[in-house]
Design an enzyme around this catalytic site. Structure first.
Site, PDB file in Angstrom:
ATOM      1  N   SER A 187      -1.019  36.334  18.590  1.00 21.99           N
ATOM      2  CA  SER A 187      -1.035  34.897  18.876  1.00 21.99           C
ATOM      3  C   SER A 187      -0.685  34.117  17.618  1.00 21.99           C
ATOM      4  CB  SER A 187      -2.433  34.486  19.347  1.00 21.99           C
ATOM      5  OG  SER A 187      -2.598  33.085  19.326  1.00 21.99           O
TER       6      SER A 187
ATOM      7  N   TYR B 121     -11.149  34.790  17.627  1.00 19.64           N
ATOM      8  CA  TYR B 121      -9.850  35.140  18.232  1.00 19.64           C
ATOM      9  C   TYR B 121      -8.780  35.294  17.154  1.00 19.64           C
ATOM     10  CZ  TYR B 121      -5.826  34.497  21.435  1.00 19.64           C
ATOM     11  OH  TYR B 121      -4.657  34.623  22.148  1.00 19.64           O
TER      12      TYR B 121
END
Length: 270
Positions: free
Chosen positions: A152, A165
């Site tokens: 990401s 994350y």
């Protein structure tokens, strides 16, 4: 032209979203696909949709973070198709909070699904990727096998409210580059994609009430609109567009690409 004729691909988190879109593209290109998802009904729905169009696939339902699941997934793939050519580590979700409010459980859960699970799957797949490549080379055969890890933008630049994350996705990039260095000599390409804002249930307006394992996901509508305006292309990417980036790295088009991170973000940063 079918680029993946008779190749076998495992895609985690492929019952819905980008994973499902990728499965559909791969089947269009001749691959045999293993649908892996935690939710039985979505895995079966995707399986039926693919087989109804003449595609060849199986589903293996289970939680990628469960310690014995990687063996089950690889074993059932080999039992069904006899080999493995492509592994896509796509399963995941978000559980956001500011650092000073984040629990140990929140932090660990993101590490487990985005970093530990891909590591275990890659390790379990070693006989069918690394060792198979070594055997090919010994008999003078050249066949490229592929690993694609879904990271990401958060793992590249960090992101407010996503220490867990972002840390996991950054670690996944490190894992990707290490596997590339260790296995490139056996004709295994290991690369990653780093998504920006892609239109999935994880980025839908939070007001819709979507959740994963009881954890609310999504982005508040106001924040989502502001985020979209920060993207040079002024919109989120589609699931198909995201999947096409993974497909490139899983296909013969990328045989000399290794240890790289393909940013798919509409020009959000360069």
């Amino acid at each position: 032209m079918k680029l993946l004729e008779n190749q076998v691909a495992i895609i985690t988190g492929s019952g819905r979203g980008v994973g499902r879109a990728l499965a559909e593209i791969m089947v269009e290109h001749g691959a045999k696909v293993v649908i892996s998802d935690k939710e039985h009904h979505v895995a079966e729905e995707t399986l039926q949709a693919i087989t109804a169009k003449g595609g060849e696939a199986i589903s293996v339902v289970g939680d990628v973070t469960e310690v014995h699941f990687p063996k089950k997934l690889i074993d059932e793939t080999i039992a069904a198709f006899g080999k493995l050519d492509i592994l896509v580590n796509n399963a995941g979700y978000t559980w956001d909070s500011l650092i000073h409010k984040m629990s140990d459980e929140q932090f660990q859960k993101m590490l487990d699904i985005h970093l530990v699970a891909p590591f275990r799957l890659i390790r379990e797949a070693a006989p069918y990727l690394r060792e198979a490549g070594k055997q090919d080379i010994e008999v003078g055969k050249v066949h490229y096998r592929k690993i694609v890890n879904v990271s990401s933008v958060a793992g590249v630049t960090g992101n407010v409210g996503q220490a867990n994350y972002a840390s996991a996705k950054a670690g996944l990039i490190g894992l990707t580059k290490t596997v590339a260095k260790e296995w490139a000599g056996f004709n295994v390409n290991c690369n990653a994609v780093a998504f920006g804002m892609i239109d999935t249930r994880l980025t839908q307006p939070k007001e819709k009430g979507e959740s994963v394992d009881g954890v609310a996901v999504g982005i508040p509508e106001k924040v989502r609109k502001m985020f979209e305006q920060s993207i040079p292309q002024k919109r989120a990417g589609t699931m198909r567009e995201a999947a096409e980036g993974i497909f490139y790295l899983a296909s013969p088009l990328s045989n000399y690409v290794n240890g790289q991170v393909l940013n798919i973000n509409g020009g959000m940063y360069t």
